[in-house]
Every structure is written in structure tokens, then in C-alpha cells.
Design a protein around this motif. Structure first.
Motif, PDB file in Angstrom:
ATOM      1  N   ILE B  38       0.869  -1.178   0.000  1.00  0.00           N
ATOM      2  CA  ILE B  38       0.000   0.000   0.000  1.00  0.00           C
ATOM      3  C   ILE B  38       0.904   1.227   0.000  1.00  0.00           C
ATOM      4  N   GLU B  39       0.895   1.961  -1.080  1.00  0.00           N
ATOM      5  CA  GLU B  39       1.813   3.090  -1.253  1.00  0.00           C
ATOM      6  C   GLU B  39       1.052   4.346  -1.608  1.00  0.00           C
ATOM      7  N   PRO B  40       1.052   5.399  -0.817  1.00  0.00           N
ATOM      8  CA  PRO B  40       1.700   5.462   0.498  1.00  0.00           C
ATOM      9  C   PRO B  40       0.896   4.674   1.534  1.00  0.00           C
ATOM     10  N   PRO B  41       1.532   4.280   2.645  1.00  0.00           N
ATOM     11  CA  PRO B  41       0.819   3.529   3.678  1.00  0.00           C
ATOM     12  C   PRO B  41      -0.427   4.284   4.155  1.00  0.00           C
ATOM     13  N   LEU B  42      -1.467   3.534   4.447  1.00  0.00           N
ATOM     14  CA  LEU B  42      -2.758   4.135   4.811  1.00  0.00           C
ATOM     15  C   LEU B  42      -2.903   4.169   6.337  1.00  0.00           C
ATOM     16  N   PRO B  43      -2.996   5.365   6.919  1.00  0.00           N
ATOM     17  CA  PRO B  43      -3.155   5.422   8.385  1.00  0.00           C
ATOM     18  C   PRO B  43      -4.501   4.808   8.790  1.00  0.00           C
ATOM     19  N   VAL B  44      -4.462   3.920   9.782  1.00  0.00           N
ATOM     20  CA  VAL B  44      -5.684   3.264  10.254  1.00  0.00           C
ATOM     21  C   VAL B  44      -6.081   3.902  11.584  1.00  0.00           C
ATOM     22  N   THR B  45      -7.349   4.294  11.689  1.00  0.00           N
ATOM     23  CA  THR B  45      -7.831   4.887  12.932  1.00  0.00           C
ATOM     24  C   THR B  45      -7.659   3.872  14.066  1.00  0.00           C
ATOM     25  N   ASP B  46      -7.150   4.310  15.183  1.00  0.00           N
ATOM     26  CA  ASP B  46      -6.914   3.414  16.319  1.00  0.00           C
ATOM     27  C   ASP B  46      -8.241   2.767  16.746  1.00  0.00           C
ATOM     28  N   PHE B  47      -8.172   1.526  17.157  1.00  0.00           N
ATOM     29  CA  PHE B  47      -9.394   0.860  17.645  1.00  0.00           C
ATOM     30  C   PHE B  47      -9.070  -0.026  18.832  1.00  0.00           C
ATOM     31  N   SER B  48     -10.103  -0.350  19.578  1.00  0.00           N
ATOM     32  CA  SER B  48      -9.952  -1.245  20.713  1.00  0.00           C
ATOM     33  C   SER B  48     -11.074  -2.275  20.651  1.00  0.00           C
ATOM     34  N   LEU B  49     -10.710  -3.540  20.749  1.00  0.00           N
ATOM     35  CA  LEU B  49     -11.693  -4.629  20.732  1.00  0.00           C
ATOM     36  C   LEU B  49     -11.444  -5.547  21.922  1.00  0.00           C
ATOM     37  N   GLN B  50     -12.380  -6.479  22.140  1.00  0.00           N
ATOM     38  CA  GLN B  50     -12.271  -7.347  23.308  1.00  0.00           C
ATOM     39  C   GLN B  50     -11.716  -8.727  22.951  1.00  0.00           C
ATOM     40  N   THR B  51     -10.862  -9.219  23.839  1.00  0.00           N
ATOM     41  CA  THR B  51     -10.401 -10.590  23.724  1.00  0.00           C
ATOM     42  C   THR B  51     -10.884 -11.336  24.980  1.00  0.00           C
ATOM     43  N   ALA B  52     -10.326 -12.512  25.260  1.00  0.00           N
ATOM     44  CA  ALA B  52     -10.855 -13.317  26.365  1.00  0.00           C
ATOM     45  C   ALA B  52     -10.622 -12.642  27.727  1.00  0.00           C
ATOM     46  N   ASN B  53     -11.359 -13.083  28.717  1.00  0.00           N
ATOM     47  CA  ASN B  53     -11.212 -12.658  30.116  1.00  0.00           C
ATOM     48  C   ASN B  53     -11.393 -11.162  30.326  1.00  0.00           C
ATOM     49  N   GLY B  54     -12.246 -10.550  29.517  1.00  0.00           N
ATOM     50  CA  GLY B  54     -12.556  -9.133  29.696  1.00  0.00           C
ATOM     51  C   GLY B  54     -11.406  -8.208  29.326  1.00  0.00           C
ATOM     52  N   GLU B  55     -10.330  -8.768  28.752  1.00  0.00           N
ATOM     53  CA  GLU B  55      -9.198  -7.925  28.356  1.00  0.00           C
ATOM     54  C   GLU B  55      -9.463  -7.289  26.998  1.00  0.00           C
ATOM     55  N   SER B  56      -8.848  -6.113  26.806  1.00  0.00           N
ATOM     56  CA  SER B  56      -9.043  -5.480  25.515  1.00  0.00           C
ATOM     57  C   SER B  56      -7.724  -5.391  24.759  1.00  0.00           C
TER      58      SER B  56
END
Lengths: 144, 205
Positions: B38-56
Motif C-alpha cells: 500500500i503506497e503510500p501507507p494508509l493510516p488506520v484509525t486506532d481501535f480497541s476490541l475485546q479478547t478473552a477474560n474481559g481484556e481489551s
């Protein structure tokens, strides 16, 4: 004279047996394997169906005793890289031809496995064909 | 009878020198990536998702590691295990470099895939693999930004609906820039070689 005849007969018999061994005029299922998966998940199995007969055959259904349902699906990827699966009603295996079930293509789908499938296990599958009838095969579980 | 060629050693030496020059030249060629750069690199908006044991899991909080992203769903018996199987082999092939890469699966089916379910599914392939889920709104934002197509598909299957989804693999660097995409079916060696090369380039910078 008698002895000579029996030798020729034996030779002929050997020839016939060999011929039958190397050429199957029937429908066979080979190279079967299933993916490891846990109980409750869905699983998949693959094999190659070879139709050595002179008539087209059709795989009507696959059954097993290890899942809530056993179905035949086809994975397809389109030009945009989108993957989808489509359930297959039947799979035609043309005469003197073969159909390959393989990752990313045709596969047997186990819906909601009732047991774990671990590498080294063997499961039993029954394939129902329109012409060849019912074929039961042993399927080893192994990683890809 | 056998005439000894006094020039033989000279020929051999010339051949050896020519061959080493050739090999040297071959390795000097710029590396050609197998994935789509991908040229130029595409900035990705920061995100937060959930994994096991309530951790993100937050994209911007990955200790400078490359994030290798894949979208799938745990009811998928064929294609998703293929890609995770490739991830597993890539991890093994990378050796020590595997510690510089996060292997992540994000669900395309939040209605059925809880964070626990995706985490357990990914971890089956390698305990370090991360499985993520979230709300439909959170996921939709990520799908949209990365151009991931997701669509529920009604079927007669006992599994209920199936999900059509983009099966590409996305490479995001520590700055949150999308650097590369691997189309579905990219082989282990190609993917691992590209990652090794990316890591090398980052160290040089």
C-alpha cells in the motif's frame, strides 16, 4: 499335457487378478482426511472421488455420527477477495473422471461436532451415491 | 593417452569467480514483495476490541510490533482454518522474528462470536494468537476503513446463516499504518519472507 494346461490356467488367472488390481471399474474414495476441531465447533473433511465406471454418478449426501449435521459445501473466492460458502445439494462425478474435495473448495462440513477431532483420531463417513450406492470410509484426523 | 590440460585450474577459477559474482548480483536485486504494497501507507484509525477474560486489545498499544490481521468467523470450517493454519506456519518459519509480530483474527460474525469464542478459536492454532470481537458498530468501523466486505448469507445449512467476508490478510505497522495486504491463498513462505523483509526495513529506519 495336463500339467501344461494347469500352468497356463494359473498364468491366465494371475494376469486377470493383476488387471483387476490395477484398474478399478468402480467408484472409489481416496486420500480422505478431516481437520482437527473441538466439540461444539464446525469441522471439515476432504477426499477425492474417482469414478472409474462408464456412467456418471452423483453424490447425494454424506453422513456421520460425530456432528449434529453433515453437509457438503463449496468455498469460493470472488475477484474482490470475498470468500463465501455455498451448500451443495448434490455433486456430480462424471464417468471416468474425479472430483476433488479440498481446502478452499468443495468440503464436507460437520455442523456442531458432538466430539473433539484430534490428530490421530479416525472417524467414519458414509457417502451415498445415486449409482454406486452407499460407501463407508475411514477418515484420519490430521492437520493440513 | 590422456592429455592433461594445463589451463584447467585457470578455467575452474574463472568459473568460480563468475559464479560468485552472479550470486552476489542476484542477492543485490531489490526485494520484490509478494503481498500488495500500500503506497503510500494508509493510516488506520486506532481501535480497541475485546479478547478473552474481559481484556481489551488496542491497535496503538502493541509494543512496536507489526499486526497481522485477518477477518473470519468461528463457524467457518474451511477457509478460516486455512488462513490460521498459514499463520501458524508463518509463526514457526519466522523463528525469533515471530516475537515482533502479533497474529490477530477479528470476527466477521459478532452476533455469534463472543470475544471468548474467537480467542479460543485462534489460540487452538497457537496460544499466542489473538482473537477479537466487539459490538457491531465497533467492528463495522474497522471493516469499513480497511475495505472488508462482510455479509450474512441465508442458507439451508443446519449451521444457520453463513457469512461472506473478505479473506485477505492485512499488515499494519507500529505507527498504525496499513503497509500491505496479502490476498487469500498467499503461501506460508511468501508471507514469512515479506514479513522478514518488512522487519529488516523497519530496523534500518
Amino acid at each position: 499335457m495336463k500339467n501344461k494346461n494347469s500352468i497356463s490356467l494359473l498364468l491366465l488367472a494371475t494376469l486377470l487378478v493383476n488387471a483387476c488390481g490395477s484398474f478399478s471399474a468402480e467408484l472409489t474414495v481416496q486420500d480422505a482426511w478431516a481437520r482437527p476441531a473441538n466439540a461444539g465447533e464446525n469441522g471439515a473433511a476432504y477426499f477425492i472421488i474417482e469414478n472409474g465406471s462408464n456412467i456418471d454418478d452423483t453424490l447425494l449426501s454424506v453422513s456421520s455420527d460425530i456432528a449434529a449435521a453433515t453437509e457438503v459445501h463449496m468455498s469460493m473466492v470472488d475477484g474482490n477477495g470475498v470468500m463465501s460458502m455455498q451448500m451443495q445439494e448434490a455433486v456430480i462425478v462424471p464417468a471416468k473422471d474425479k472430483v476433488e474435495f479440498k481446502p478452499g473448495g468443495l468440503h464436507v462440513m460437520f455442523v456442531s461436532l458432538t466430539r473433539d477431532l484430534k490428530t490421530g483420531d479416525t472417524i467414519t463417513l458414509t457417502l451415498d451415491f445415486k449409482e454406486a450406492g452407499s460407501l463407508t470410509i475411514q477418515v484420519p484426523v490430521r492437520a493440513q | 593417452m590422456i592429455k592433461k590440460n594445463i589451463y584447467a585450474p585457470l578455467y575452474i577459477a574463472t568459473a568460480v569467480i563468475a559464479l560468485s559474482l552472479l550470486i552476489g548480483f542476484a542477492f543485490r536485486r531489490p526485494y520484490t514483495f509478494h503481498g500488495t504494497v500500500i503506497e503510500p501507507p494508509l493510516p488506520v484509525t486506532d481501535f480497541s476490541l475485546q479478547t478473552a477474560n474481559g481484556e481489551s486489545f488496542r491497535l496503538s498499544d502493541q509494543d512496536g510490533k507489526i499486526v497481522l490481521l485477518f477477518f473470519g468467523y468461528t463457524s467457518c470450517p474451511d477457509v478460516c482454518p486455512i488462513t490460521l493454519g498459514t499463520f501458524k506456519q508463518v509463526y514457526e518459519r519466522l523463528g525469533d522474528d515471530a516475537q515482533k509480530v502479533r497474529f490477530v483474527m477479528i470476527t466477521a460474525d459478532p452476533d455469534r462470536d463472543t470475544p471468548e469464542k474467537v480467542a479460543a478459536y485462534a489460540a487452538q492454532f497457537n496460544p499466542e494468537f489473538i482473537g477479537l470481537s466487539g459490538s457491531l458498530a465497533e467492528l463495522k468501523a474497522i471493516w469499513k476503513e480497511l475495505g472488508v466486505f462482510v455479509e450474512k448469507q441465508n442458507s439451508d445449512s443446519a449451521a444457520g446463516y453463513l457469512v461472506s467476508h473478505t479473506a485477505s490478510v492485512y499488515v499494519i505497522d507500529q505507527n498504525g499504518d496499513l503497509l500491505m495486504m496479502f490476498p487469500y491463498g498467499t503461501g506460508t513462505i511468501d508471507m514469512a519472507d515479506d514479513l522478514t523483509q518488512l522487519l529488516k526495513q523497519m530496523e534500518k529506519r
